[in-house]
Design a protein around this motif. Structure first.
Motif, short mmCIF file in Angstrom:
data_model
loop_
_atom_site.label_atom_id
_atom_site.label_comp_id
_atom_site.label_asym_id
_atom_site.label_seq_id
_atom_site.Cartn_x
_atom_site.Cartn_y
_atom_site.Cartn_z
N ILE A 138 35.57 36.08 44.50
CA ILE A 138 34.30 36.71 44.89
C ILE A 138 34.19 38.09 44.23
N THR A 139 35.30 38.81 44.17
CA THR A 139 35.32 40.13 43.54
C THR A 139 34.95 40.02 42.06
N VAL A 140 35.57 39.07 41.38
CA VAL A 140 35.26 38.86 39.96
C VAL A 140 33.80 38.45 39.79
N ALA A 141 33.33 37.57 40.66
CA ALA A 141 31.92 37.14 40.61
C ALA A 141 30.98 38.33 40.81
N ALA A 142 31.37 39.27 41.63
CA ALA A 142 30.54 40.46 41.86
C ALA A 142 30.34 41.23 40.57
N PHE A 143 31.38 41.34 39.76
CA PHE A 143 31.25 42.06 38.50
C PHE A 143 30.41 41.28 37.48
N PHE A 144 30.60 39.96 37.44
CA PHE A 144 29.85 39.14 36.48
C PHE A 144 28.37 39.04 36.83
N THR A 145 28.04 39.27 38.08
CA THR A 145 26.63 39.18 38.49
C THR A 145 25.97 40.55 38.61
N GLY A 146 26.66 41.60 38.20
CA GLY A 146 26.08 42.93 38.17
C GLY A 146 26.03 43.64 39.52
N GLU A 152 24.79 51.90 46.48
CA GLU A 152 25.86 51.95 47.48
C GLU A 152 27.09 51.15 47.07
N SER A 153 27.13 50.68 45.83
CA SER A 153 28.32 49.99 45.32
C SER A 153 28.69 50.57 43.97
N SER A 154 29.97 50.58 43.71
CA SER A 154 30.45 50.98 42.39
C SER A 154 31.65 50.11 42.08
N VAL A 155 32.08 50.16 40.85
CA VAL A 155 33.25 49.38 40.44
C VAL A 155 34.44 49.76 41.33
N TYR A 156 34.62 51.06 41.52
CA TYR A 156 35.74 51.54 42.33
C TYR A 156 35.64 51.02 43.77
N GLU A 157 34.47 51.14 44.38
CA GLU A 157 34.30 50.70 45.77
C GLU A 157 34.54 49.20 45.92
N ILE A 158 34.00 48.42 44.99
CA ILE A 158 34.17 46.97 45.05
C ILE A 158 35.65 46.61 44.91
N LEU A 159 36.33 47.24 43.95
CA LEU A 159 37.77 46.97 43.77
C LEU A 159 38.58 47.43 44.98
N ALA A 160 38.27 48.60 45.50
CA ALA A 160 39.05 49.15 46.62
C ALA A 160 38.88 48.31 47.89
N VAL A 161 37.66 48.01 48.25
CA VAL A 161 37.42 47.26 49.49
C VAL A 161 37.97 45.85 49.39
N ASN A 162 37.68 45.17 48.29
CA ASN A 162 38.18 43.81 48.14
C ASN A 162 39.69 43.78 47.97
N GLY A 163 40.23 44.76 47.24
CA GLY A 163 41.68 44.84 47.10
C GLY A 163 42.37 45.05 48.43
N PHE A 164 41.75 45.84 49.30
CA PHE A 164 42.28 46.07 50.64
C PHE A 164 42.38 44.75 51.41
N PHE A 165 41.31 43.97 51.41
CA PHE A 165 41.34 42.70 52.15
C PHE A 165 42.27 41.68 51.49
N ILE A 166 42.30 41.66 50.17
CA ILE A 166 43.23 40.76 49.48
C ILE A 166 44.66 41.10 49.88
N THR A 167 44.97 42.38 49.92
CA THR A 167 46.32 42.83 50.33
C THR A 167 46.63 42.39 51.75
N LEU A 168 45.67 42.54 52.67
CA LEU A 168 45.90 42.12 54.05
C LEU A 168 46.17 40.62 54.15
N PHE A 169 45.42 39.82 53.38
CA PHE A 169 45.64 38.37 53.41
C PHE A 169 47.00 38.01 52.82
N VAL A 170 47.43 38.71 51.78
CA VAL A 170 48.75 38.45 51.19
C VAL A 170 49.85 38.86 52.17
N VAL A 171 49.69 39.99 52.86
CA VAL A 171 50.67 40.40 53.87
C VAL A 171 50.75 39.35 54.97
N ALA A 172 49.61 38.85 55.42
CA ALA A 172 49.61 37.79 56.43
C ALA A 172 50.34 36.54 55.92
#
Length: 191
Positions: A138-146, A152-172
């Motif tokens: 979904i994160t990659v799709a966000a970049f490909f779809t602009g 209220e979104s930037s490359v950094y925000e999208i990477l940071a928020v999604n990276g945070f949740f990805i990390t939580l799922f990997v920890v789980a």
């Protein structure tokens, strides 16, 4: 204790916790104009909190393994936090951005995977990794779809928020891996 009492107890604790948690925004509304919840907000929040609590209770009721219980709790909390954040403010742009509806796929993968895995730790580990992968797609799709161009979104925000949740799922997933190892050791000792 009979089954009816167990079921009653299974519903009582999540109901009490839900009520107590909903008191927080209710009281905050009395003291701050920044907190504005409608009846539908309370109903939706109640359903989400109670649903998460009852799911935890039902999934962990047959397991005495602490690692499994912690893993289930962590995974459910992460899923609840993902949906709550998405509905409250949106992960990309505002909460009204239609792209945000894709994040429900992550939860769908989790639900399907849990049933396919029959709630076994090893299968749940793979399910949580699939959820992390879905979030990454979904994160990659966000970049490909602009979506990084959306207010209220930037490359950094999208990477940071999604990276945070990805990390939580990997920890789980790693918690479930540990629970699966403990489960297999217990089975070896008993067998």
């Amino acid at each position: 204790m009979n089954t009816e009492q167990n079921l009653s107890k299974a519903f009582t604790y999540p109901a009490i916790a839900t009520g107590l948690l909903l008191l927080i925004p209710f009281i905050a509304m009395k003291f701050s104009e920044d907190v504005v919840w409608t009846l539908s907000d309370f109903i939706l929040a109640g359903i989400m909190i109670f649903g998460t609590g009852i799911t935890y209770t039902l999934v962990t009721r047959k397991s005495e393994e602490m690692a499994y219980r912690v893993a289930v709790g962590f995974a459910l909390f992460t899923g609840l936090f993902l949906i709550w954040s998405n509905l409250a403010v949106g992960l990309i742009g505002s909460e009204n951005n239609e792209f945000n509806s894709l994040y429900f796929l992550v939860i769908g993968v989790g639900i399907m995977g849990a049933f396919i895995a029959r709630f076994k730790a090893a299968g749940l580990m793979l399910t949580l990794l699939a959820m992390a992968a879905t979030q990454a797609i979904i994160t990659v799709a966000a970049f490909f779809t602009g979506m990084a161009e959306v207010p209220e979104s930037s490359v950094y925000e999208i990477l940071a928020v999604n990276g945070f949740f990805i990390t939580l799922f990997v920890v789980a997933a790693m918690l479930f891996r540990y629970a699966a190892q403990e489960e297999s050791q217990t089975n070896e000792e008993e067998g």
